[in-house]
Design a protein around this motif. Structure first.
Motif, mmCIF file in Angstrom:
data_model
loop_
_atom_site.group_PDB
_atom_site.id
_atom_site.type_symbol
_atom_site.label_atom_id
_atom_site.label_comp_id
_atom_site.label_asym_id
_atom_site.label_seq_id
_atom_site.Cartn_x
_atom_site.Cartn_y
_atom_site.Cartn_z
ATOM 1 N N UNK A 41 -10.257 -17.400 -14.318
ATOM 2 C CA UNK A 41 -10.088 -16.745 -13.017
ATOM 3 C C UNK A 41 -11.119 -15.628 -12.875
ATOM 4 N N UNK A 42 -11.870 -15.624 -11.800
ATOM 5 C CA UNK A 42 -12.846 -14.577 -11.572
ATOM 6 C C UNK A 42 -12.150 -13.328 -11.100
ATOM 7 N N UNK A 43 -12.900 -12.232 -11.057
ATOM 8 C CA UNK A 43 -12.313 -10.948 -10.661
ATOM 9 C C UNK A 43 -11.879 -10.939 -9.205
ATOM 10 N N UNK A 44 -12.444 -11.858 -8.386
ATOM 11 C CA UNK A 44 -12.098 -11.874 -6.972
ATOM 12 C C UNK A 44 -10.884 -12.744 -6.682
ATOM 13 N N UNK A 45 -10.489 -13.607 -7.623
ATOM 14 C CA UNK A 45 -9.335 -14.461 -7.403
ATOM 15 C C UNK A 45 -8.047 -13.700 -7.674
ATOM 16 N N UNK A 46 -7.052 -13.999 -6.877
ATOM 17 C CA UNK A 46 -5.754 -13.354 -7.050
ATOM 18 C C UNK A 46 -4.763 -14.344 -7.636
ATOM 19 N N UNK A 47 -3.857 -13.886 -8.498
ATOM 20 C CA UNK A 47 -2.916 -14.798 -9.162
ATOM 21 C C UNK A 47 -1.884 -15.339 -8.181
ATOM 22 N N UNK A 48 -1.152 -16.380 -8.577
ATOM 23 C CA UNK A 48 -0.093 -16.910 -7.704
ATOM 24 C C UNK A 48 0.937 -15.840 -7.360
ATOM 25 N N UNK A 49 1.409 -15.898 -6.124
ATOM 26 C CA UNK A 49 2.435 -14.984 -5.614
ATOM 27 C C UNK A 49 2.003 -13.516 -5.741
ATOM 28 N N UNK A 50 0.725 -13.294 -5.552
ATOM 29 C CA UNK A 50 0.205 -11.923 -5.582
ATOM 30 C C UNK A 50 0.713 -11.169 -4.352
ATOM 31 N N UNK A 51 1.192 -9.958 -4.564
ATOM 32 C CA UNK A 51 1.726 -9.175 -3.460
ATOM 33 C C UNK A 51 1.329 -7.715 -3.587
ATOM 34 N N UNK A 52 1.292 -7.051 -2.452
ATOM 35 C CA UNK A 52 1.134 -5.605 -2.401
ATOM 36 C C UNK A 52 2.361 -5.044 -1.693
ATOM 37 N N UNK A 53 2.574 -3.735 -1.791
ATOM 38 C CA UNK A 53 3.793 -3.165 -1.224
ATOM 39 C C UNK A 53 3.608 -1.689 -0.940
ATOM 40 N N UNK A 54 4.425 -1.196 -0.021
ATOM 41 C CA UNK A 54 4.400 0.234 0.275
ATOM 42 C C UNK A 54 4.994 0.996 -0.907
ATOM 43 N N UNK A 55 4.507 2.213 -1.186
ATOM 44 C CA UNK A 55 4.899 2.939 -2.403
ATOM 45 C C UNK A 55 6.389 3.215 -2.535
ATOM 46 N N UNK A 56 7.123 3.227 -1.423
ATOM 47 C CA UNK A 56 8.548 3.584 -1.500
ATOM 48 C C UNK A 56 9.445 2.407 -1.900
ATOM 49 N N UNK A 57 8.945 1.177 -1.884
ATOM 50 C CA UNK A 57 9.788 0.031 -2.221
ATOM 51 C C UNK A 57 10.288 0.089 -3.659
ATOM 52 N N UNK A 58 9.418 0.295 -4.665
ATOM 53 C CA UNK A 58 9.948 0.399 -6.026
ATOM 54 C C UNK A 58 10.962 1.526 -6.178
ATOM 55 N N UNK A 59 10.728 2.635 -5.522
ATOM 56 C CA UNK A 59 11.648 3.766 -5.615
ATOM 57 C C UNK A 59 13.018 3.413 -5.047
ATOM 58 N N UNK A 60 13.042 2.706 -3.909
ATOM 59 C CA UNK A 60 14.308 2.301 -3.298
ATOM 60 C C UNK A 60 15.092 1.399 -4.250
ATOM 61 N N UNK A 61 14.413 0.401 -4.830
ATOM 62 C CA UNK A 61 15.090 -0.537 -5.717
ATOM 63 C C UNK A 61 15.516 0.138 -7.014
ATOM 64 N N UNK A 62 14.673 0.990 -7.576
ATOM 65 C CA UNK A 62 14.950 1.641 -8.851
ATOM 66 C C UNK A 62 16.120 2.611 -8.741
ATOM 67 N N UNK A 63 16.080 3.469 -7.742
ATOM 68 C CA UNK A 63 17.121 4.498 -7.613
ATOM 69 C C UNK A 63 18.477 3.917 -7.239
ATOM 70 N N UNK A 64 18.481 2.815 -6.492
ATOM 71 C CA UNK A 64 19.737 2.216 -6.047
ATOM 72 C C UNK A 64 20.176 1.026 -6.896
ATOM 73 N N UNK A 65 19.380 0.706 -7.917
ATOM 74 C CA UNK A 65 19.681 -0.401 -8.827
ATOM 75 C C UNK A 65 19.867 -1.708 -8.040
ATOM 76 N N UNK A 66 18.795 -2.104 -7.348
ATOM 77 C CA UNK A 66 18.812 -3.280 -6.482
ATOM 78 C C UNK A 66 17.743 -4.273 -6.901
ATOM 79 N N UNK A 67 17.995 -5.532 -6.594
ATOM 80 C CA UNK A 67 16.994 -6.585 -6.699
ATOM 81 C C UNK A 67 17.016 -7.380 -5.400
#
Length: 361
Positions: free
Chosen positions: A1-27
């Motif tokens: 895989x070259x540096x420009x290729x993205x892996x399967x199911x590659x995603x980006x997210x707003x910074x608050x999403x991990x915090x919401x899931x982590x603090x509230x213990x959610x999936x």
């Protein structure tokens, strides 16, 4: 895989999403029939996400209640049970998961195109789109018809109105959505962009019509929400008059919704411009990315998002799993789940026997 290729199911997210899931213990659990996956999205810290995709052929509606999950696939409904006694010792990734959803039963429904599902007082309810009815899933039949709209005259596999969404109240179906009020095979397609309806199940009365491809009705407290997929709108419907207000506008085909507190997690799909069903919808030109948007139900503001850039284009259902920070899930297409042996009070991982050599005489 070259540096420009993205892996399967590659995603980006707003910074608050991990915090919401982590603090509230959610999936977050999502289904994508286009990719044939169920994906668990969890936080691995307050700053990062990790995801776990599993194969489920044409995964559509999900039901989740009391640690048990049902997944509608192309020809089956698969039942999985959270099994904490097996989670910690999972051989491939020990000491990783705080829950583990193991396949425990499969119902052979055939290709009946099940959409929304939910557990109620009588058992597992499913919206049977092909037969234009609400049905129960059990081991007696492919499905057991329980209710159909008053305008549907026959129980036949013709997808006459594209019945799709279901909102439960006190363990019983209360409202359903359809893309039409038609009584002929695939009749809903003639006016798909504005022929949708919300129907009150107990009375059989049509609450409102003229909706732009309604999906995912949800009763949250005393509020009735739904998604208008063709216009990318989250709406709140008055349960007496049928009139509705737009809570917010989202730039994409919205479908699949789950709530935690005042937050609504909504699935977003990128329209296939080659699809005869979707290409001429108003939202097709605005469909920017597939993923999840998080809306504050009190203010209507979009407060976060997850954006998929590879592999995934369409999402059907979204469920919030609370009380588990990072659960695992076993698919049914590998042998891994066959080695997990669960008892009411404990669990064991069986060690596969070594192949025996056959001696020749």
């Amino acid at each position: 895989m070259t540096t420009t290729e993205k892996p399967p199911f590659y995603s980006t997210y707003s910074p608050n999403i991990p915090e919401i899931l982590w603090k509230n213990k959610l999936t977050i659990a999502i289904t994508t029939y286009q990719a044939g996956k169920v994906i668990f999205i969890s936080a691995n810290s307050e700053n990062g996400l990790i995801q776990l995709p599993r194969d489920f052929r044409k995964a559509m509606g999900m039901a989740y209640h009391g640690g048990k999950m049902a997944i509608a696939t192309r020809e089956e409904v698969v039942i999985l049970k959270n099994t904490p006694s097996l989670a910690k010792g999972y051989p491939k990734m020990p000491n990783t998961y705080d829950g583990l959803f193991m396949p425990r039963a499969t119902y052979m429904t055939g290709e009946v195109d099940l959409h929304d599902m939910a557990w109620g007082q009588a058992g597992l309810w499913a919206v049977n789109t092909r037969f234009s009815c609400l049905s129960m899933i059990n081991d007696d039949y492919s499905f057991e018809p329980k209710w159909q709209p008053s305008f549907i005259s026959d129980l036949v596999p013709e997808d006459r109105c594209h019945l799709n969404g279901m909102a439960m109240k006190n363990g019983h179906p209360e409202f359903v959505t359809s893309l039409g009020t038609t009584n002929s095979a695939f009749g809903w397609r003639e006016n798909k962009a504005k022929g949708g309806a919300m129907i009150h199940v107990p009375s059989g009365e049509i609450l409102t019509t003229g909706l732009a491809m309604p999906h995912s009705p949800r009763l949250e407290g005393n509020k009735l929400f739904a998604l208008l997929s063709a216009t990318g709108e989250l709406i709140e419907v008055d349960q007496q008059s049928g009139k509705y207000e737009v809570v917010t506008k989202i730039p994409g085909f919205v479908r699949g919704m789950s709530r935690y507190g005042n937050l609504l997690f909504i699935g977003l799909s990128k329209m296939r411009k080659s699809s005869p069903t979707f290409k001429d919808l108003p939202i097709a030109q605005e469909s920017i990315f597939p993923g999840i948007v998080v809306v504050d139900a009190n203010t209507g503001k979009i407060v976060g998002h997850i954006k998929y850039e590879t592999s995934l284009e369409e999402i059907y259902d979204v469920k919030i799993i609370s009380g588990m920070l990072r659960p695992g899930i076993m698919g049914v297409n590998t042998d891994d789940h066959r080695n997990g042996l669960s008892l009411p009070t404990q669990g064991f991982w069986a060690v596969p026997e070594e192949p025996k050599k056959i001696e020749s005489e």
